[in-house]
Design an enzyme around this catalytic site. Sequence first.
Site, short mmCIF file in Angstrom:
data_model
loop_
_atom_site.label_atom_id
_atom_site.label_comp_id
_atom_site.label_asym_id
_atom_site.label_seq_id
_atom_site.Cartn_x
_atom_site.Cartn_y
_atom_site.Cartn_z
N ASP A 1 27.76 47.24 1.07
CA ASP A 1 28.90 45.58 1.45
C ASP A 1 28.25 44.57 2.38
O ASP A 1 27.97 45.42 3.36
CB ASP A 1 30.51 47.07 1.44
CG ASP A 1 31.19 45.70 1.31
OD1 ASP A 1 31.34 44.61 0.12
OD2 ASP A 1 33.01 46.27 1.72
N HIS B 1 23.13 38.36 -1.53
CA HIS B 1 22.73 39.40 -3.09
C HIS B 1 21.49 39.33 -2.72
O HIS B 1 20.58 40.73 -2.97
CB HIS B 1 23.52 39.16 -4.43
CG HIS B 1 25.15 39.30 -4.71
ND1 HIS B 1 25.53 39.99 -3.88
CD2 HIS B 1 25.98 38.49 -4.61
CE1 HIS B 1 27.12 40.06 -3.87
NE2 HIS B 1 26.63 39.16 -4.94
N LEU C 1 11.73 61.50 -2.81
CA LEU C 1 13.18 60.75 -3.20
C LEU C 1 13.56 60.87 -4.27
O LEU C 1 13.14 60.12 -4.63
CB LEU C 1 13.18 59.76 -2.40
CG LEU C 1 14.11 59.04 -1.99
CD1 LEU C 1 15.15 59.77 -0.98
CD2 LEU C 1 13.83 57.38 -1.71
#
Length: 249
Positions: A17, A34, A128
Amino acid sequence: MEDISAKNPRHIAIVMDGNGRWAKDKKKPRVWGHKAGVTAARKVIRAAAEANIEVLSLFGFSSENWRRPKKEVDHIFSLFFDALSNEVEELHHNNIQVRIIGSRSRFDLPLIEKIEATENLTRKNTGLVLAIAIDYGGQWDICEGIKSLVEDIHSGKLAADDIKPTLFSHYLSLGDLPDPDLFIRPSGEQRISNFFIWQLAYAELYFPNVYWPDFNEKEFAKALDFFTSRQRRFGFTGEQISKSGEGYA
Ligand code: IPE
Ligand code: MG
C-alpha cells in the site's frame, strides 16, 4: 552458531500500500507509483527467497479496487501482465513457485493464459512459494470455501459434523500451506482491508511507516527483526512458553 532462521516467519503476507501517495509526494501521476511498486516487489521477493521464507503473499489488487477509475485499473492490470511476462524466467530460475489467488472471472483471456502458463511452468519448484493476490478478498475466499464444502456435503464426501477449523482451512486459498505468521502493511494504514481474514488469526501485525515503493531489503530485515522479537503465545501463558525454552511455541 545459533540457528536464527528457525525463528523467522514461515509465511509473510504483505499489503502493498501507498503507491499513490508516494507518487503524489513526488508530484508524479499515481501510475508512476504503481510502477515503483513493482520494483519494490521484486526486491522483497528476492529478500524473502534469500531469507529462506517458505511463503510470501503479496496483495496487489483487492475485490474492492475495481471501484477505482478505469484508467488506473487498466494500468495496474497492464503492469501485472508485463511483470508476469518479464519476471517468469528469473522466478523459475530461482526455483520460485508462483501462484495467483483470487477470482479470475473478470480477467481477459490473454491474462488468464499468462497466469496459467506461469503457474504451470513453476508448479514443481521447491523454493519460495510466491502467492500474488489479484481480485482477491478474504470474504470472497471464505464464500468460495463454503461453496466447495457444501458441495462435498451434498455429494456425501463429508458430514456437517466433520467441519472443524483445521478442515475448513483446506478449502481456502493456500490451504495446503502454513498460515501467515507475519502480516505487513506499510504506508501508515492499520487495517486488514479484506486480505486474508481467516488465515491471519495468529499473525503478528507490523505497520512500517513507509510507502510501499520505499519498502526495500532494509525494511524487510527490520520486519524480520520485529517478528523475532515477539513472544508468540498461541493461547499459552508467557511462563509456559519461556519454560519450553523455544521463545515461542
Ligand atoms: C497500493 O497503492 C496499490 C493498489 C491497491 C493497487 P495505492 O494505490 O492504494 O496507494 P495509495 O493508498 O493511494 O497511496
Ligand atoms: Mg491504498
